[in-house]
Write a protein that holds these residues in place. Structure first.
Motif, PDB file in Angstrom:
ATOM      1  N   VAL A  36     -42.454 -38.997 -21.202  1.00 17.21           N
ATOM      2  CA  VAL A  36     -43.287 -39.650 -20.183  1.00 17.21           C
ATOM      3  C   VAL A  36     -42.658 -40.974 -19.771  1.00 17.21           C
ATOM      4  N   ARG A  37     -42.207 -41.762 -20.734  1.00 14.13           N
ATOM      5  CA  ARG A  37     -41.525 -43.035 -20.395  1.00 14.13           C
ATOM      6  C   ARG A  37     -40.318 -42.769 -19.507  1.00 14.13           C
ATOM      7  N   ARG A  38     -39.554 -41.732 -19.859  1.00 19.34           N
ATOM      8  CA  ARG A  38     -38.347 -41.394 -19.089  1.00 19.34           C
ATOM      9  C   ARG A  38     -38.699 -41.037 -17.646  1.00 19.34           C
ATOM     10  N   VAL A  39     -39.715 -40.184 -17.448  1.00 22.17           N
ATOM     11  CA  VAL A  39     -40.040 -39.799 -16.076  1.00 22.17           C
ATOM     12  C   VAL A  39     -40.619 -40.969 -15.293  1.00 22.17           C
ATOM     13  N   LEU A  40     -41.398 -41.822 -15.947  1.00 18.42           N
ATOM     14  CA  LEU A  40     -41.928 -42.991 -15.237  1.00 18.42           C
ATOM     15  C   LEU A  40     -40.808 -43.944 -14.839  1.00 18.42           C
ATOM     16  N   GLU A  41     -39.810 -44.081 -15.690  1.00 18.81           N
ATOM     17  CA  GLU A  41     -38.659 -44.911 -15.331  1.00 18.81           C
ATOM     18  C   GLU A  41     -37.860 -44.292 -14.191  1.00 18.81           C
ATOM     19  N   MET A  42     -37.736 -42.971 -14.192  1.00 15.99           N
ATOM     20  CA  MET A  42     -37.026 -42.305 -13.102  1.00 15.99           C
ATOM     21  C   MET A  42     -37.735 -42.558 -11.781  1.00 15.99           C
ATOM     22  N   VAL A  43     -39.048 -42.499 -11.788  1.00 20.61           N
ATOM     23  CA  VAL A  43     -39.819 -42.767 -10.580  1.00 20.61           C
ATOM     24  C   VAL A  43     -39.712 -44.236 -10.212  1.00 20.61           C
ATOM     25  N   ALA A  73     -29.848 -37.904   3.285  1.00 25.13           N
ATOM     26  CA  ALA A  73     -28.696 -37.211   2.732  1.00 25.13           C
ATOM     27  C   ALA A  73     -28.699 -37.208   1.208  1.00 25.13           C
ATOM     28  N   SER A  74     -29.484 -38.089   0.598  1.00 22.69           N
ATOM     29  CA  SER A  74     -29.423 -38.205  -0.858  1.00 22.69           C
ATOM     30  C   SER A  74     -30.055 -37.022  -1.566  1.00 22.69           C
ATOM     31  N   GLY A  75     -31.032 -36.369  -0.923  1.00 22.01           N
ATOM     32  CA  GLY A  75     -31.694 -35.248  -1.556  1.00 22.01           C
ATOM     33  C   GLY A  75     -32.625 -35.644  -2.684  1.00 22.01           C
ATOM     34  N   ARG A  76     -32.803 -36.934  -2.954  1.00 17.60           N
ATOM     35  CA  ARG A  76     -33.678 -37.383  -4.032  1.00 17.60           C
ATOM     36  C   ARG A  76     -35.123 -37.174  -3.634  1.00 17.60           C
ATOM     37  N   ARG A  77     -35.979 -36.903  -4.606  1.00 19.76           N
ATOM     38  CA  ARG A  77     -37.364 -36.560  -4.317  1.00 19.76           C
ATOM     39  C   ARG A  77     -38.341 -37.659  -4.706  1.00 19.76           C
ATOM     40  N   CYS A  78     -37.861 -38.788  -5.200  1.00 21.42           N
ATOM     41  CA  CYS A  78     -38.772 -39.837  -5.660  1.00 21.42           C
ATOM     42  C   CYS A  78     -38.999 -40.880  -4.583  1.00 21.42           C
ATOM     43  N   ARG A  79     -40.071 -41.603  -4.725  1.00 16.85           N
ATOM     44  CA  ARG A  79     -40.398 -42.706  -3.835  1.00 16.85           C
ATOM     45  C   ARG A  79     -40.543 -43.971  -4.662  1.00 16.85           C
ATOM     46  N   PRO A  80     -40.488 -45.140  -4.037  1.00 15.56           N
ATOM     47  CA  PRO A  80     -40.583 -46.379  -4.789  1.00 15.56           C
ATOM     48  C   PRO A  80     -41.908 -46.484  -5.541  1.00 15.56           C
ATOM     49  N   HIS A  81     -41.837 -47.081  -6.687  1.00 10.73           N
ATOM     50  CA  HIS A  81     -43.024 -47.324  -7.497  1.00 10.73           C
ATOM     51  C   HIS A  81     -42.715 -48.505  -8.398  1.00 10.73           C
ATOM     52  N   PRO A  82     -43.673 -49.363  -8.661  1.00 14.97           N
ATOM     53  CA  PRO A  82     -43.395 -50.508  -9.511  1.00 14.97           C
ATOM     54  C   PRO A  82     -42.948 -50.069 -10.895  1.00 14.97           C
ATOM     55  N   SER A  87     -51.757 -33.579  -2.575  1.00 11.39           N
ATOM     56  CA  SER A  87     -50.669 -34.172  -3.347  1.00 11.39           C
ATOM     57  C   SER A  87     -49.365 -33.432  -3.134  1.00 11.39           C
ATOM     58  N   ARG A  88     -48.309 -34.092  -3.583  1.00 12.84           N
ATOM     59  CA  ARG A  88     -46.994 -33.456  -3.579  1.00 12.84           C
ATOM     60  C   ARG A  88     -46.216 -33.970  -4.774  1.00 12.84           C
ATOM     61  N   LEU A  89     -45.295 -33.149  -5.243  1.00  9.76           N
ATOM     62  CA  LEU A  89     -44.446 -33.563  -6.353  1.00  9.76           C
ATOM     63  C   LEU A  89     -43.492 -34.641  -5.877  1.00  9.76           C
ATOM     64  N   ILE A  90     -43.353 -35.682  -6.669  1.00 17.52           N
ATOM     65  CA  ILE A  90     -42.322 -36.672  -6.381  1.00 17.52           C
ATOM     66  C   ILE A  90     -41.229 -36.609  -7.434  1.00 17.52           C
ATOM     67  N   LEU A  91     -41.502 -35.879  -8.513  1.00 16.49           N
ATOM     68  CA  LEU A  91     -40.474 -35.612  -9.519  1.00 16.49           C
ATOM     69  C   LEU A  91     -40.776 -34.241 -10.121  1.00 16.49           C
ATOM     70  N   GLU A  92     -39.872 -33.313  -9.905  1.00 15.64           N
ATOM     71  CA  GLU A  92     -40.051 -31.967 -10.430  1.00 15.64           C
ATOM     72  C   GLU A  92     -39.967 -31.976 -11.949  1.00 15.64           C
ATOM     73  N   ALA A 129     -41.223 -30.624 -24.772  1.00 19.65           N
ATOM     74  CA  ALA A 129     -42.236 -31.078 -23.806  1.00 19.65           C
ATOM     75  C   ALA A 129     -41.678 -30.996 -22.392  1.00 19.65           C
ATOM     76  N   SER A 130     -42.586 -30.920 -21.414  1.00 19.95           N
ATOM     77  CA  SER A 130     -42.219 -30.922 -19.995  1.00 19.95           C
ATOM     78  C   SER A 130     -43.128 -31.898 -19.265  1.00 19.95           C
ATOM     79  N   CYS A 131     -42.565 -32.602 -18.306  1.00 19.01           N
ATOM     80  CA  CYS A 131     -43.341 -33.527 -17.473  1.00 19.01           C
ATOM     81  C   CYS A 131     -42.931 -33.347 -16.017  1.00 19.01           C
ATOM     82  N   ALA A 132     -43.886 -33.589 -15.135  1.00 21.80           N
ATOM     83  CA  ALA A 132     -43.643 -33.643 -13.698  1.00 21.80           C
ATOM     84  C   ALA A 132     -44.568 -34.722 -13.154  1.00 21.80           C
ATOM     85  N   VAL A 133     -44.224 -35.277 -12.007  1.00 21.16           N
ATOM     86  CA  VAL A 133     -45.022 -36.361 -11.429  1.00 21.16           C
ATOM     87  C   VAL A 133     -45.388 -36.017  -9.994  1.00 21.16           C
ATOM     88  N   ALA A 134     -46.667 -36.250  -9.666  1.00 18.75           N
ATOM     89  CA  ALA A 134     -47.159 -36.024  -8.304  1.00 18.75           C
ATOM     90  C   ALA A 134     -47.988 -37.229  -7.878  1.00 18.75           C
TER      91      ALA A 134
END
Length: 163
Positions: A24-31, A40-49, A139-144, A151-156
């Motif tokens: 969970v820490r890892r995915v939150l840091e990725m976001v 062109a980057s193909g990245r799926r995340c958006r800015p978040h504090p 909603s939409r996924l911002i991190l698959e 364990a598995s995590c995804a963020v929407a």
């Protein structure tokens, strides 16, 4: 205004709370580390504090901010798993169980699928379905789905709607 994020979690039986919390820490840091991506980057995340400090651990101030901005979601069947309960407590985040019908309704919007999860649960991805259902129908996924150590995590997040 802080975005509210839904972190969907799936895990194998007896997965440790530390393994789940680390993911969970890892995915939150990725976001948190993402910036507005170029097309062109193909990245799926958006800015978040950011939530974690420079050492990758949650500071008390960041934990408090995260607890208001992030909730963890999983299936009702998994919500009593000791590792999930422990991880939520370690992170200071609410763990919200979701009804099977809610997960099934979100399943068509999942981006990935796991043969194992499909066989066991009838869902393409518990983590993605839980994130999408937890964030709501707009909603939409911002991190698959990302998996590690059982364990598995995804963020929407909810899409903003015009009023």
């Amino acid at each position: 205004m802080t975005q509210r994020l839904a972190v969907g979690i799936g895990c194998r039986a007896n997965c440790s709370g530390e393994a789940i919390a680390a993911l969970v820490r890892r995915v939150l840091e990725m976001v948190a580390d993402e910036r507005d991506p170029s097309p062109a980057s193909g990245r799926r995340c958006r800015p978040h504090p950011p939530f974690a400090n420079a050492k990758g651990t949650f500071s008390r101030k960041r934990e408090k901010e995260a607890s208001h901005a992030v909730r963890l979601f999983t299936s009702e069947a998994k919500a009593a798993e000791a590792g999930l309960v422990e991880a939520a407590a370690m992170l200071g985040l609410e763990l919200v169980p979701l009804a099977r019908a809610d997960l099934e309704a979100a399943a068509p919007r999942c981006a990935t699928s796991s043969e194992r999860v499909e066989r066991l649960l009838g869902l393409p991805s518990l983590a993605e379905a839980a994130a999408l259902a937890g964030a709501g129908c707009n909603s939409r996924l911002i991190l698959e789905r990302i998996s590690g150590d059982g364990a598995s995590c995804a963020v929407a997040r909810a899409e903003e709607t015009a009023s």
